[in-house]
Each structure stands twice: as C-alpha cells, then as structure tokens.
Design a protein around this motif. Structure first.
Motif, PDB file in Angstrom:
ATOM      1  N   LEU A 101       0.823  -1.584  -0.152  1.00 24.88           N
ATOM      2  CA  LEU A 101       0.405   0.130  -0.162  1.00 24.88           C
ATOM      3  C   LEU A 101       1.198   1.173   0.174  1.00 24.88           C
ATOM      4  CD1 LEU A 101      -3.140   1.015   0.841  1.00 24.88           C
ATOM      5  CD2 LEU A 101      -2.332   1.010   2.643  1.00 24.88           C
ATOM      6  N   PHE A 102       0.519   1.979  -0.827  1.00 21.89           N
ATOM      7  CA  PHE A 102       1.156   3.569  -0.980  1.00 21.89           C
ATOM      8  C   PHE A 102       0.399   4.507  -1.183  1.00 21.89           C
ATOM      9  CE2 PHE A 102       4.369   6.628  -2.713  1.00 21.89           C
ATOM     10  CZ  PHE A 102       5.168   6.707  -2.531  1.00 21.89           C
ATOM     11  N   LEU A 103       0.412   5.319  -0.071  1.00 24.62           N
ATOM     12  CA  LEU A 103      -0.586   6.763  -0.357  1.00 24.62           C
ATOM     13  C   LEU A 103       0.155   8.227  -0.157  1.00 24.62           C
ATOM     14  CD1 LEU A 103      -3.887   7.396  -0.145  1.00 24.62           C
ATOM     15  CD2 LEU A 103      -3.884   6.547   2.259  1.00 24.62           C
ATOM     16  N   VAL A 104      -0.569   8.700  -1.015  1.00 25.17           N
ATOM     17  CA  VAL A 104       0.007   9.813  -0.549  1.00 25.17           C
ATOM     18  C   VAL A 104      -0.542  11.372  -0.377  1.00 25.17           C
ATOM     19  CG1 VAL A 104       1.875  12.207  -1.614  1.00 25.17           C
ATOM     20  CG2 VAL A 104       2.211  10.045  -2.190  1.00 25.17           C
ATOM     21  N   THR A 105      -0.814  11.973   0.803  1.00 23.69           N
ATOM     22  CA  THR A 105      -2.333  12.767   1.201  1.00 23.69           C
ATOM     23  C   THR A 105      -1.612  13.966   1.021  1.00 23.69           C
ATOM     24  OG1 THR A 105      -2.254  13.010   3.235  1.00 23.69           O
ATOM     25  CG2 THR A 105      -3.541  11.439   1.790  1.00 23.69           C
ATOM     26  N   ARG A 106      -3.051  14.960   1.089  1.00 23.66           N
ATOM     27  CA  ARG A 106      -2.251  16.555   1.435  1.00 23.66           C
ATOM     28  C   ARG A 106      -2.654  16.366   2.882  1.00 23.66           C
ATOM     29  NH1 ARG A 106      -4.401  18.382  -3.730  1.00 23.66           N
ATOM     30  NH2 ARG A 106      -2.460  19.838  -5.099  1.00 23.66           N
ATOM     31  N   ALA A 107      -1.811  17.747   3.464  1.00 21.80           N
ATOM     32  CA  ALA A 107      -1.933  17.915   5.045  1.00 21.80           C
ATOM     33  C   ALA A 107      -3.412  17.630   5.520  1.00 21.80           C
ATOM     34  CB  ALA A 107      -0.929  18.916   5.881  1.00 21.80           C
ATOM     35  N   GLU A 108      -3.901  18.332   4.790  1.00 23.57           N
ATOM     36  CA  GLU A 108      -5.411  18.914   4.839  1.00 23.57           C
ATOM     37  C   GLU A 108      -6.022  17.785   4.861  1.00 23.57           C
ATOM     38  OE1 GLU A 108      -3.863  21.744   4.386  1.00 23.57           O
ATOM     39  OE2 GLU A 108      -2.884  22.098   6.136  1.00 23.57           O
ATOM     40  N   GLU A 109      -6.574  17.578   3.478  1.00 23.03           N
ATOM     41  CA  GLU A 109      -7.478  16.964   3.243  1.00 23.03           C
ATOM     42  C   GLU A 109      -7.142  16.307   2.143  1.00 23.03           C
ATOM     43  OE1 GLU A 109     -10.901  19.674   1.049  1.00 23.03           O
ATOM     44  OE2 GLU A 109     -10.863  19.650   3.250  1.00 23.03           O
ATOM     45  N   GLY A 110      -7.526  15.353   0.500  1.00 23.69           N
ATOM     46  CA  GLY A 110      -7.286  15.558  -0.372  1.00 23.69           C
ATOM     47  C   GLY A 110      -6.174  14.016  -0.679  1.00 23.69           C
ATOM     48  N   ILE A 111      -6.665  13.419  -1.042  1.00 23.54           N
ATOM     49  CA  ILE A 111      -5.730  11.610  -1.448  1.00 23.54           C
ATOM     50  C   ILE A 111      -4.565  11.982  -2.810  1.00 23.54           C
ATOM     51  CG2 ILE A 111      -5.505   9.698  -1.787  1.00 23.54           C
ATOM     52  CD1 ILE A 111      -7.609   9.261   0.244  1.00 23.54           C
ATOM     53  N   LEU A 112      -3.701  12.819  -2.895  1.00 26.08           N
ATOM     54  CA  LEU A 112      -2.789  12.399  -4.276  1.00 26.08           C
ATOM     55  C   LEU A 112      -2.443  11.253  -5.145  1.00 26.08           C
ATOM     56  CD1 LEU A 112      -0.811  15.283  -3.006  1.00 26.08           C
ATOM     57  CD2 LEU A 112      -3.255  15.683  -4.004  1.00 26.08           C
ATOM     58  N   PHE A 113      -2.723  10.096  -4.052  1.00 25.05           N
ATOM     59  CA  PHE A 113      -2.071   9.514  -5.077  1.00 25.05           C
ATOM     60  C   PHE A 113      -2.092   8.028  -4.114  1.00 25.05           C
ATOM     61  CE2 PHE A 113       0.957   5.327  -6.514  1.00 25.05           C
ATOM     62  CZ  PHE A 113       1.155   5.726  -7.310  1.00 25.05           C
ATOM     63  N   TYR A 114      -2.592   6.799  -4.606  1.00 23.12           N
ATOM     64  CA  TYR A 114      -2.960   5.499  -3.922  1.00 23.12           C
ATOM     65  C   TYR A 114      -2.276   4.667  -5.279  1.00 23.12           C
ATOM     66  CZ  TYR A 114      -5.289   1.929  -2.714  1.00 23.12           C
ATOM     67  OH  TYR A 114      -5.608   0.786  -1.630  1.00 23.12           O
ATOM     68  N   LYS A 115      -2.162   3.613  -4.530  1.00 22.94           N
ATOM     69  CA  LYS A 115      -1.816   2.538  -5.228  1.00 22.94           C
ATOM     70  C   LYS A 115      -1.381   1.629  -4.460  1.00 22.94           C
ATOM     71  CE  LYS A 115       0.776   1.363  -8.961  1.00 22.94           C
ATOM     72  NZ  LYS A 115       1.674   1.402 -10.266  1.00 22.94           N
ATOM     73  N   GLY A 116      -1.566   0.179  -4.791  1.00 21.93           N
ATOM     74  CA  GLY A 116      -2.018  -1.031  -3.817  1.00 21.93           C
ATOM     75  C   GLY A 116      -2.029  -2.544  -5.006  1.00 21.93           C
ATOM     76  N   TYR A 117      -1.252  -3.284  -3.982  1.00 22.19           N
ATOM     77  CA  TYR A 117      -0.208  -4.236  -4.786  1.00 22.19           C
ATOM     78  C   TYR A 117      -1.309  -4.967  -5.582  1.00 22.19           C
ATOM     79  CZ  TYR A 117       1.779  -9.195  -4.717  1.00 22.19           C
ATOM     80  OH  TYR A 117       2.400 -10.198  -5.078  1.00 22.19           O
ATOM     81  N   LYS A 118       0.135  -5.153  -6.708  1.00 15.65           N
ATOM     82  CA  LYS A 118      -0.827  -5.759  -8.110  1.00 15.65           C
ATOM     83  C   LYS A 118      -1.915  -5.200  -8.323  1.00 15.65           C
ATOM     84  CE  LYS A 118       1.782  -9.864  -7.709  1.00 15.65           C
ATOM     85  NZ  LYS A 118       1.304 -11.478  -7.948  1.00 15.65           N
ATOM     86  N   ASN A 119      -2.352  -3.796  -7.721  1.00 16.27           N
ATOM     87  CA  ASN A 119      -3.663  -3.345  -8.073  1.00 16.27           C
ATOM     88  C   ASN A 119      -5.335  -3.868  -8.269  1.00 16.27           C
ATOM     89  OD1 ASN A 119      -3.011  -0.050  -8.166  1.00 16.27           O
ATOM     90  ND2 ASN A 119      -2.528  -0.243 -10.029  1.00 16.27           N
TER      91      ASN A 119
END
Length: 185
Positions: A101-119
């Motif tokens: 699992l890989f996830l990047v969010t802004r500090a306040e809100e909003g998910i910028l990037f999400y990816k899971g194993y083998k999608n």
C-alpha cells in the motif's frame, strides 16, 4: 491348572498391570494437556510475530522517512503530476516482499496518489475501508507532525501502516503532506 497355564496367566495379569501403570503414568506426567500445548504454541507464535513485526516496522519507518524527506516529494504534494508518479512510484515497488500500500495525501485533505499491491480491485480504498483510519492518522499528524505507526483492520486483512509527515525544507518546515506505507501482516 498346570504350572505352565499358571505362569501364562501370571504373565498376562502382570503385563496388564504394567500396561495400566504405564498408561496412568503417561496420562499424569508425560503428556501435557492440550490446553497447555495451546498456550505454549500461542506464546511461541506471539514471540516470533513480535520479532518479525518489529523488523517490518523498522523497515517501513526507514523507507517512509527516506521517501518523505525527498525535496521532490514536497514539490509533488504542492504540484502533483503524472510524470513524477510514473518515475517515483513504479509498479516494481509493489512486490509482495516490499509494499502492499502506498498513499500520498495533502496535510489537510485530499488523496493525491494511491496504489495497492498489483492494483487488485480488492485493494482499492473502498474495499480496504481505510479512509476513516487515514483521516484519523492525518489529524494526529496535523496536531503533532511525527511518524505514526499502527496496525489497522481492513477489508483485506490486518495492515501495518506507517505514516510520515512531508515537510518543506525551509526553516519553517511546514507540513504539506503525509506519506502512508503499508504491508499486510
């Protein structure tokens, strides 16, 4: 009754007594109860899991701290772009031995990037059901920007999650985003 028959009868009786005594001794002393065996087994599994989880937690913490510390990660959070995602978040990092699992969010809100194993479809945010945990961890990091480690229950099983603040490199070291890395246990 002949002497031969008396000896055979005596041997049979003494053999039966010996077998009975051995059975009683085995039941009382040699064979531990199943409950005791279960306790021993659970303790061994706990100790092995604790060691493995500690190593995994340290690896994830180091990896997330290194990635969150990149100057380019701050730029990505401020100005997301697909070229950076393709270069920095390739499919090769989503191997069974590295990340699930890989996830990047802004500090306040909003998910910028999400990816899971083998999608896989079952590892998307809806099926994983981790958005409330992500929001809770985000609120903790907003209060006190530090690494947060947790084991969370998801729709696909328990996940060890490490969340690291992404900060600017200037003197203010403002919190701009959060990097989440996760591995299934």
């Amino acid at each position: 009754m002949s002497l031969k028959n008396k000896l055979i009868l005596l041997l049979i009786i003494s053999g039966a007594i010996l077998v009975s005594l051995l059975y009683i001794a085995f039941q009382l002393t040699l064979r531990p109860s199943q409950q005791f065996q279960k306790i021993i087994f659970v303790d061994k599994v706990k100790n092995r899991m604790r060691i493995a989880l500690t190593v995994e937690e340290e690896n994830l913490t180091l990896l997330s701290a290194n990635w969150a510390d990149w100057e380019s990660m701050v730029q990505y959070v401020l100005f997301p772009n697909p070229e950076f995602e393709a270069d920095v978040f390739p499919n090769e990092i989503f191997r069974e031995d590295l990340l699930y699992l890989f996830l990047v969010t802004r500090a306040e809100e909003g998910i910028l990037f999400y990816k899971g194993y083998k999608n896989n479809w079952f590892l998307d945010l809806v099926n994983m059901n981790i958005v409330p945990e992500i929001n809770h961890i985000r609120s903790l990091i907003n209060l006190k920007p530090q690494v947060v480690k947790a084991v969370i229950s998801t729709g696909a099983g328990p996940v060890m999650m490490v969340a690291t603040p992404i900060r600017t490199k200037d003197r203010a070291k403002n919190l701009v985003g959060i990097l989440f890395l996760g591995r299934f246990i």
